[in-house]
Design a protein around this motif. Structure first.
Motif, PDB file in Angstrom:
ATOM      1  N   VAL A 269       0.896  -0.917   0.265  1.00 23.46           N
ATOM      2  CA  VAL A 269      -0.681   0.059  -0.091  1.00 23.46           C
ATOM      3  C   VAL A 269       0.775   1.361   0.601  1.00 23.46           C
ATOM      4  O   VAL A 269       0.417   2.162  -0.039  1.00 23.46           O
ATOM      5  N   ARG A 270       2.334   1.082   0.462  1.00 31.60           N
ATOM      6  CA  ARG A 270       3.107   2.495   0.017  1.00 31.60           C
ATOM      7  C   ARG A 270       3.311   2.997  -1.028  1.00 31.60           C
ATOM      8  O   ARG A 270       3.566   4.192  -1.274  1.00 31.60           O
ATOM      9  N   ASP A 271       2.895   2.008  -2.492  1.00 27.56           N
ATOM     10  CA  ASP A 271       2.691   2.824  -3.446  1.00 27.56           C
ATOM     11  C   ASP A 271       1.404   2.998  -4.010  1.00 27.56           C
ATOM     12  O   ASP A 271       1.323   4.342  -5.314  1.00 27.56           O
ATOM     13  N   THR A 272       0.709   3.199  -2.999  1.00 30.13           N
ATOM     14  CA  THR A 272      -0.533   3.760  -3.659  1.00 30.13           C
ATOM     15  C   THR A 272      -0.831   4.926  -2.781  1.00 30.13           C
ATOM     16  O   THR A 272      -1.559   4.195  -1.701  1.00 30.13           O
ATOM     17  N   ALA A 273      -0.308   5.612  -2.091  1.00 32.16           N
ATOM     18  CA  ALA A 273      -0.206   6.794  -1.258  1.00 32.16           C
ATOM     19  C   ALA A 273      -1.420   7.317  -0.795  1.00 32.16           C
ATOM     20  O   ALA A 273      -1.829   7.461  -2.056  1.00 32.16           O
ATOM     21  N   VAL A 274      -2.594   7.309   0.412  1.00 34.25           N
ATOM     22  CA  VAL A 274      -3.600   8.170  -0.409  1.00 34.25           C
ATOM     23  C   VAL A 274      -3.322   9.562  -0.700  1.00 34.25           C
ATOM     24  O   VAL A 274      -2.322  10.096   0.156  1.00 34.25           O
ATOM     25  N   GLY A 275      -4.042  10.520  -1.116  1.00 38.23           N
ATOM     26  CA  GLY A 275      -4.272  11.697  -1.885  1.00 38.23           C
ATOM     27  C   GLY A 275      -3.088  11.581  -3.298  1.00 38.23           C
ATOM     28  O   GLY A 275      -3.213  12.323  -3.667  1.00 38.23           O
TER      29      GLY A 275
END
Lengths: 603, 407
Positions: A269-275
């Motif tokens: 999920v680090r690759d798809t950071a919120v924002g």
């Protein structure tokens, strides 16, 4: 392709317990997405923890179809946002994915601190906000007063606000009509390059990361090569779809204005950071969606396995949790008292509690956590700035030029009778008074600047107990300020216990030290010898308590009928002993490492 | 022949004392009679398991067994003697409260075979007795004590209490000296414990602090002198007068309890039911002890602890179904047996014999408890003297602290 004029993307904002999740449930139910048999309370809160605590931790979205009175069918995308100040950034990104918001206000309680904070956040994102008055069937409901209050305080039109009871399903149709009529349709360009805002993502062990996004412009489908503009990760889309209630419904394509998800065999999920903004790798949009921030941990604490041998288990568990929670940070650390563990960073105290509880529950770990602290800026004499997350790493005082601590601006809503005691509390916590506004005759909004380290501990509890539960509270990080901070060390039986050290303001050191010693005296059991507990600043003892030596622990009578009970008693004592950490030759119970959290004794 | 101790519980007393949390209370004579009827039924029903046992100790405890009619005690002994083999030299004790037994009653006891009287005196100070809520004065005790002697009892215990409200070291010493002067064969000395649910629990009492309380306990041997020796945490006796029945509890010998809340420890194979004596075999299926357990629970090395129901009302309704009489049951595992053997054994001043442990469990006590033993020897709480392992005086003060490392 879906006609954008028939789409409504919205969220619900409310103070905690004003009925946000219940209204979401009713909307899902009455649009026929789930039958009432399939319904359970808080449909969107699917983590056990969320249900138990009645809070929303992860953002969720659901797509329903509503046949309006004008005869048209509308697609309603409801994005459920977390409701706690710890998750403010997530909330802001979810809001950015919407075009409008329903403001739910409790007909009895009226506007609370979080109502204000959330509604301002929504207005900041240019959302069209319309109010609904919930719980109108309560005997203490005062809808007209609350309507007036909304107009006076927030300044949005409220006289025609739907009067509803989400719990009993009263007025839900009116809400849905208002969604259709008052919330604008999205106005994206489906033919422009892809531009999608990530508002959350979760990790699924089969599909990899499932990215929740709102398409501003363009389209996305299976096979699209996409780029995350902030993290620079690229990948090929495997599946796109929309949100059912608790399930993912694949579809061929998502286009501008829609809310949905995609998967692309992403591992973390680090690759798809919120924002972050998703765009086409080969034909990127010019500008990413505004407002992306790298999430920063606000609160740190040491997390150790109660049983040292479980260190690898803890590491695995943290690794797995992080797959799903990009705002959780951790790095290994070692404590003389607690052995091998991790220094973990959290968004706030609630986030910390949630992670701790999930580790214990979902991964079956028994943990010792040290007192949480904030990130201090330590400016050394050679001009460097160290971000200090572990008090034990504080450089020698002679090396320190000055230190800074994080400050928040806080808004506290309180009934007038408690203003005095709440101001006293803020004063004790080194608050700087900014001003006060009267909401109505009996309620006021107090504005303060407070050091974050004074509120992460027990501020909220203290606030509640000193206002008989009437005060509500919200805050925003303001920045760093220079402050006279020192490290308070705790010595148990003349040995410094690193895991008990904490940073305090110079003026409160004596008081804190004394209370800490008193608290530890209660926590540390008696030993065969006398155990002194001392608080020290820079080697100078400022407080002392003594745990007297054990004189007696004997059961005088033990005959036939007493043996079972006696054995259970001994087993319990032995269990208690297991939950101890050995420091030198003293056994310290695990709970003691959190004692610093409970120093406010004024009730 | 295997030996067994018999405990019989009489839950009746004139009035509950302010500190008492035992299963006891005042009941009508009618209830007392019905209770003894049930007691006899229980003894008969259980006798099938003990046909190859010899009863070598009997202890009638309470409550105050001496308040019920001596004829009822007689009835109990009739049943006991008819259905159990009571050895001729068995130690047979009964608890008596001063003022509830006269010389006549005591003589009847003697004729039933009772040979040991245990008097619940608690204090020689009448003010302290009043605070405790005892029904007797010191003078009543003196009379009962002398009555027992003149009736012919040669084995008498006196219960005394330390840390009574308003008691100080001086008055404790004084009381102990007075009793020593009378020369009972046995003394049980307990410190008062304030238990939840007793009247004392909610009262504001002038109690000795921990240090004073320990001073009282520590001074006992010097007052009692050479005539008596301590043989357990709370028990002192003249040589040869140690209570054989109570020692069974600490040595994990077998015992069976009758009456409400009575506990049993049995080490025979429940499945074969020990019914070698076919004549006494009872058809009633409910009366097999093994019915109390799931089959899987039955132990390989058998050791079971049972406890009867506590309600007097339910007990007098007893219809002959042993299963319904049972409240708690425990099938002890090997490790339970070993740890009980140690922590109960260490209660006694002679402690645990290392060779006995090996003989009994086919393993060395140090295999498992090496760390615990060494730690407590270092702390000065345990003493090893050749084959013997026992608590020091400080070890007795902190016995739970030591024992917890053996469970």
């Amino acid at each position: 392709m879906t006609d954008q004029s028939k789409i409504r993307n919205f969220c619900i904002v409310a103070h905690i317990d004003h009925g946000k999740s219940t209204l979401a449930d009713r909307i899902i139910e009455s649009t026929g997405l789930l039958t009432s048999r399939e319904m359970q309370d808080q449909v969107l809160d699917n983590m056990d923890l969320e249900r138990e605590r009645g809070i929303t931790i992860k953002s969720q979205a659901v797509r329903t179809v509503y046949k309006a009175k004008d005869g048209n069918e509308y697609i309603l995308n409801l994005i459920d946002t977390p409701g706690h100040v710890d998750f403010n950034y997530e909330v802001s990104r979810s809001l950015a994915a919407c075009d409008g918001a329903i403001l739910v206000v409790d007909a009895a309680q009226g506007i609370e601190a979080q109502t204000l904070a959330n509604v301002y956040l929504a207005l900041d994102h240019n959302l069209d906000v319309f109010p609904v008055i919930n719980k109108i069937d309560l005997p203490s409901a005062e809808p007209q007063r609350v309507k007036d209050e909304i107009e006076d305080v927030i300044g949005i039109e409220a006289q025609d606000a739907p009067l509803i009871s989400a719990k009993n399903g009263i007025g839900i149709d009116e809400v849905l009509e208002a969604v259709v009529n008052k919330i604008p349709a999205p106005k994206g360009d489906p033919d422009a390059p892809l531009k999608a805002l990530i508002f959350d993502s979760i990790y699924d062990s089969y599909k990899g990361v499932i990215v929740f996004c709102r398409l501003m412009d363009g389209r996305i489908k299976k096979g699209s090569q996409v780029l995350m503009m902030a993290t620079k990760a690229t990948c090929e889309v495997v599946e796109v779809g929309t949100f059912g209630a608790g399930q993912f419904i694949p579809c061929d394509e998502l286009s501008a204005g829609m809310v949905g998800y995609f998967t692309a065999s992403i591992k973390n999920v680090r690759d798809t950071a919120v924002g972050d903004t998703v765009t086409e790798a080969k034909n990127p949009c010019k500008e990413p969606c505004p407002g992306y921030k790298k999430v920063q941990s606000m609160v740190y604490c040491g997390v150790y396995p109660a049983d040292g041998a479980k260190y690898p288990d803890l590491r695995d568990a943290l690794e797995k949790l992080q797959l799903n929670d990009a705002s959780l940070n951790y790095e290994p650390e070692t404590s003389i008292a607690l052995g091998f563990g991790f220094r973990c960073g959290f968004l706030g105290l609630l986030h910390l509690e949630i992670v701790q509880e999930r580790l214990e529950r979902e991964y079956n770990l028994d943990l010792v956590t040290t007192a949480p602290g904030v990130v201090y800026h330590v400016h050394t004499t050679d001009g460097e700035m160290i971000e200090l997350t572990n008090p034990s790493n504080l450089p020698d005082p002679s090396m320190i030029d000055y230190m800074e601590e994080p400050i928040v601006s806080a808004e506290i809503m309180v009934t007038t009778e408690f203003i005095g005691s709440i101001m006293e509390l803020c004063q004790e916590r080194r608050g700087r008074y900014l001003g006060m506004e009267y909401m109505e005759e009996t309620r006021a909004l107090l504005k303060y600047e407070l050091p974050l380290n004074e509120i992460i501990y027990d501020f909220f509890d203290a606030l509640k107990s000193r206002s008989k539960g009437y005060a509500s509270f919200d805050y925003d990080l303001k920045g760093y300020e220079k402050s006279e901070l020192i490290k308070l060390d705790i010595l148990v039986n003349h040995e410094e216990v690193d895991a008990l050290s904490f940073i305090v303001h110079k003026d409160t050191a004596y008081e804190r030290g004394r209370k800490m010693c008193e608290k530890l005296k209660e926590e540390i059991p008696r030993h065969l010898f006398e155990v002194p507990i001392q608080a020290a600043v820079g080697g100078k003892i400022i407080a002392r308590e003594t745990v007297k030596a054990y004189r007696k622990d004997v059961l005088a009578k033990c005959y036939g009928g007493d043996i079972t009970r006696k054995k259970k008693l001994l087993e319990k004592q032995k269990e208690g002993k297991k939950r101890m950490r050995q420091v030198g030759n003293v056994e310290i119970p695990q709970a003691a490492f959190m004692s610093v959290l409970k120093l406010d004794d004024k009730k | 022949m295997r030996k067994i101790g018999v405990y019989i519980h009489i839950p009746f007393c004139v009035k509950k004392c302010n500190y008492c949390d035992f299963n006891s209370g005042p009941y009508s004579v009618e209830i007392q009679q019905k209770y003894v009827d049930s007691l006899c039924k229980e003894m008969i029903a259980k006798s099938q398991f003990f046909s190859c046992y010899q009863v070598d100790t009997v202890f009638i405890g309470g409550g105050t067994p001496s308040i019920i009619d001596a004829q009822l005690i007689g009835k109990i002994f009739d049943t006991l003697n008819k259905y159990y083999r009571v050895s001729n030299d068995a130690e047979i004790s009964i608890e008596c409260n001063p003022g509830t037994c006269n010389e006549d009653k005591l003589k009847q006891y003697l004729s039933l075979g009772i040979n040991r009287i245990s008097f619940g005196l608690q204090s020689t100070d009448n003010d302290q007795l009043a605070v405790l809520g005892r029904i007797h004065r010191y003078e009543d005790f003196l009379k009962s004590y002398n009555d027992a002697r003149s009736a012919g009892f040669t084995n008498i215990n006196v219960d005394l209490m330390g840390a009574i409200p308003n008691q100080n070291l001086e008055s404790f010493k004084e009381g102990l000296l007075k009793i020593k002067g009378l020369g009972p064969e046995h003394l049980s000395i307990y410190s008062l414990i304030i238990e939840e649910g007793t009247p004392f629990y909610n009262m504001n009492l002038n109690l000795a602090d921990e240090d004073e309380e320990r001073e009282m306990v520590h001074i006992i041997p010097s007052i009692l002198g050479d005539e008596y020796h301590q043989y357990e945490i709370s028990n002192y006796a003249k040589k040869g007068y140690e209570c054989k029945h109570n020692i069974k509890y600490w040595k994990r010998d077998e015992y069976v309890g009758f009456g409400v809340s009575a506990a049993s420890l049995l080490s025979f194979d429940l499945i074969s039911n020990n019914s070698h004596d076919d004549k006494r075999k009872i058809d009633n299926k409910n009366n097999k002890l093994s019915n109390l357990f799931d089959k899987e629970q039955i132990c390989i090395e058998p050791s079971y602890r049972f406890k009867n129901i506590s309600s007097v009302k339910d007990y007098i309704d007893y219809d002959g179904d042993l299963v319904r009489l049972n409240d708690e049951r425990e099938c002890l595992e090997q490790s339970d047996i070993e740890s009980e053997y140690i922590f109960l054994g260490l209660r006694m001043n002679e402690g645990v014999l290392i060779s006995d442990y090996s003989k009994r469990f086919y393993k060395n006590i140090f295999d498992e408890y090496d760390n615990a033993v060494n730690k407590h020897i270092e702390n000065g709480l345990l003493i090893r003297d050749g084959n013997q392992l026992y608590l020091s005086e400080r070890g007795r003060d902190l016995s739970n602290y030591v024992f917890k490392d053996f469970v």
